[in-house]
Scaffold this active site. Structure first.
Site, PDB file in Angstrom:
ATOM      1  N   GLY A  15       0.783  -1.236   0.000  1.00 32.16           N
ATOM      2  CA  GLY A  15       0.000   0.000   0.000  1.00 32.16           C
ATOM      3  C   GLY A  15       0.809   1.278   0.000  1.00 32.16           C
ATOM      4  O   GLY A  15       0.334   2.314   0.474  1.00 32.16           O
ATOM      5  N   SER A  16       2.014   1.239  -0.593  1.00 31.17           N
ATOM      6  CA  SER A  16       2.781   2.497  -0.619  1.00 31.17           C
ATOM      7  C   SER A  16       2.171   3.491  -1.610  1.00 31.17           C
ATOM      8  O   SER A  16       2.207   4.705  -1.379  1.00 31.17           O
ATOM      9  CB  SER A  16       4.257   2.244  -0.930  1.00 31.17           C
ATOM     10  OG  SER A  16       4.436   1.831  -2.256  1.00 31.17           O
ATOM     11  N   ASN A  17       1.590   2.992  -2.695  1.00 32.25           N
ATOM     12  CA  ASN A  17       0.880   3.914  -3.601  1.00 32.25           C
ATOM     13  C   ASN A  17      -0.386   4.454  -2.943  1.00 32.25           C
ATOM     14  O   ASN A  17      -0.719   5.623  -3.114  1.00 32.25           O
ATOM     15  CB  ASN A  17       0.547   3.227  -4.926  1.00 32.25           C
ATOM     16  CG  ASN A  17       1.731   3.242  -5.868  1.00 32.25           C
ATOM     17  OD1 ASN A  17       2.092   4.287  -6.393  1.00 32.25           O
ATOM     18  ND2 ASN A  17       2.365   2.098  -6.048  1.00 32.25           N
ATOM     19  N   MET A  95      -3.824  -7.363  -6.830  1.00 28.88           N
ATOM     20  CA  MET A  95      -3.181  -8.469  -7.538  1.00 28.88           C
ATOM     21  C   MET A  95      -4.144  -9.561  -7.990  1.00 28.88           C
ATOM     22  O   MET A  95      -3.767 -10.725  -8.072  1.00 28.88           O
ATOM     23  CB  MET A  95      -2.077  -9.080  -6.655  1.00 28.88           C
ATOM     24  CG  MET A  95      -0.969  -8.111  -6.298  1.00 28.88           C
ATOM     25  SD  MET A  95      -0.159  -7.395  -7.735  1.00 28.88           S
ATOM     26  CE  MET A  95       0.810  -8.796  -8.276  1.00 28.88           C
ATOM     27  N   LEU A  98      -9.377  -9.305 -13.012  1.00 33.25           N
ATOM     28  CA  LEU A  98     -10.788  -8.918 -12.914  1.00 33.25           C
ATOM     29  C   LEU A  98     -11.584  -9.540 -14.052  1.00 33.25           C
ATOM     30  O   LEU A  98     -11.069  -9.709 -15.165  1.00 33.25           O
ATOM     31  CB  LEU A  98     -10.897  -7.394 -12.962  1.00 33.25           C
ATOM     32  CG  LEU A  98     -10.224  -6.682 -11.775  1.00 33.25           C
ATOM     33  CD1 LEU A  98     -10.032  -5.199 -12.069  1.00 33.25           C
ATOM     34  CD2 LEU A  98     -11.019  -6.893 -10.498  1.00 33.25           C
ATOM     35  N   ASN A 112      -5.210   1.951 -13.245  1.00 26.10           N
ATOM     36  CA  ASN A 112      -4.205   1.074 -12.643  1.00 26.10           C
ATOM     37  C   ASN A 112      -2.842   1.731 -12.784  1.00 26.10           C
ATOM     38  O   ASN A 112      -2.631   2.538 -13.689  1.00 26.10           O
ATOM     39  CB  ASN A 112      -4.211  -0.272 -13.382  1.00 26.10           C
ATOM     40  CG  ASN A 112      -3.191  -1.251 -12.832  1.00 26.10           C
ATOM     41  OD1 ASN A 112      -3.083  -1.433 -11.608  1.00 26.10           O
ATOM     42  ND2 ASN A 112      -2.418  -1.868 -13.710  1.00 26.10           N
ATOM     43  N   HIS A 114       1.148   0.626 -13.284  1.00 24.39           N
ATOM     44  CA  HIS A 114       1.976  -0.526 -13.652  1.00 24.39           C
ATOM     45  C   HIS A 114       3.439  -0.096 -13.632  1.00 24.39           C
ATOM     46  O   HIS A 114       3.776   0.964 -14.173  1.00 24.39           O
ATOM     47  CB  HIS A 114       1.571  -1.018 -15.055  1.00 24.39           C
ATOM     48  CG  HIS A 114       2.372  -2.194 -15.495  1.00 24.39           C
ATOM     49  ND1 HIS A 114       2.181  -3.459 -14.976  1.00 24.39           N
ATOM     50  CD2 HIS A 114       3.406  -2.298 -16.369  1.00 24.39           C
ATOM     51  CE1 HIS A 114       3.048  -4.293 -15.523  1.00 24.39           C
ATOM     52  NE2 HIS A 114       3.793  -3.610 -16.369  1.00 24.39           N
TER      53      HIS A 114
HETATM   54  C1  GRF Z   1       3.534  -1.119  -7.473  1.00 26.69           C
HETATM   55  O1  GRF Z   1       4.813  -1.321  -8.006  1.00 26.69           O
HETATM   56  C2  GRF Z   1       2.525  -0.953  -8.580  1.00 26.69           C
HETATM   57  O2  GRF Z   1       3.047  -0.359  -9.720  1.00 26.69           O
HETATM   58  C3  GRF Z   1       2.137  -2.375  -8.885  1.00 26.69           C
HETATM   59  O3  GRF Z   1       2.136  -3.022  -7.636  1.00 26.69           O
HETATM   60  C4  GRF Z   1       3.015  -2.350  -6.742  1.00 26.69           C
HETATM   61  C5  GRF Z   1       2.196  -1.986  -5.551  1.00 26.69           C
HETATM   62  O4  GRF Z   1       2.974  -1.465  -4.509  1.00 26.69           O
HETATM   63  N1  GRF Z   1       0.873  -2.412  -9.584  1.00 26.69           N
HETATM   64  P1  GRF Z   1       2.255  -0.808  -3.266  1.00 26.69           P
HETATM   65  O5  GRF Z   1       1.336  -1.858  -2.650  1.00 26.69           O
HETATM   66  O6  GRF Z   1       1.502   0.388  -3.753  1.00 26.69           O
HETATM   67  O7  GRF Z   1       3.373  -0.436  -2.331  1.00 26.69           O
END
Ligand code: GRF
Length: 221
Positions: A15-17, A95, A98, A112, A114
């Protein structure tokens, strides 16, 4: 400015994003163009759930393991998402593949991120594959979701150099830092109503384009 865009963020892990989105649009942010109405995880143990709870966001777990089919799982997720009034879905390290029905239901209302410069390196292990391919520039892409994995109209991309001595983890960290800036940028453009899809390509109004070119190795000074 109109009402903030109500967004559900779907996660499976770290969940860093999500954290970058919370920092940009979370409850503490004044005049945010986005309201995060739900953080949904398919994995009960996803660390991102804790980040969401810390920020005071509503969380839900829809554990895919408890459903007999992908269809049933997606229907349950869809129900949870709609129950919050969400208008838009943001996949942030989600992950699960869908179903076509779910993708169609959120067509042009689901994005999304990527970790590669699509259409290069769709799928998993992007950093390893970029190193193996010997590319000099790598990066991240935010795109609308289509049924085929890691395809769909591209909203924004960030490029980073591949440096001598890089391994998967150093390269991943460099891309991830760019992701954390890229996702809020892309979602803001969407929330401000500046992004539209025409003939399956994205048109952005009033966004400054990057100037010049990126070189790696750098041009001599
Ligand atoms: C990220 O590298 C994103 O691009 C990919 O999965 C990873 C998720 O990382 N789809 P986080 O859970 O947001 O840290």
């Amino acid at each position: 400015m109109g009402a903030p865009l109500k967004v559900a963020v779907l996660i499976s892990g770290r969940g860093s994003n999500l954290q970058a989105l919370i920092d940009a649009f979370g409850p503490k942010v004044q005049d945010s163009p986005v309201t995060i109405v739900l953080v949904l995880s398919n994995r009960p143990e996803a660390p991102g759930l804790e980040r969401a709870a810390q920020a005071g966001l509503k969380t839900e777990i829809v554990d895919h393991k408890t459903f007999a089919s992908r269809e049933d799982f997606d229907v349950a997720m869809d129900r949870e998402i709609r129950a919050t009034g969400a208008e838009f879905v943001v996949l942030a390290g989600f992950m699960r593949l869908l179903t076509p029905q779910f993708v169609a239901a959120w067509q042009d209302r689901m994005i999304n991120i990527h970790p590669a410069l699509l259409p290069a390196f769709p799928g998993l292990d992007t950093h390893k594959r970029a190193l193996e391919a010997g590319v000099r520039l790598h990066g991240a892409t935010v795109h609308f979701v289509r049924h085929e994995t890691d395809t769909g109209p591209i909203i924004a991309q960030a490029a980073v150099p591949v440096l001598p001595g890089d391994d998967e983890s150093t390269l991943a960290a460099r891309v991830l830092a760019a992701e954390h800036q890229l996702y809020p940028l892309a979602l803001r453009l969407v929330a401000e109503g500046r992004v539209r899809v025409e003939q399956d390509r994205v048109v952005i109004s009033d966004a400054p384009a990057m100037e010049g070119a990126l070189f790696n190795p750098a041009l001599p000074r």
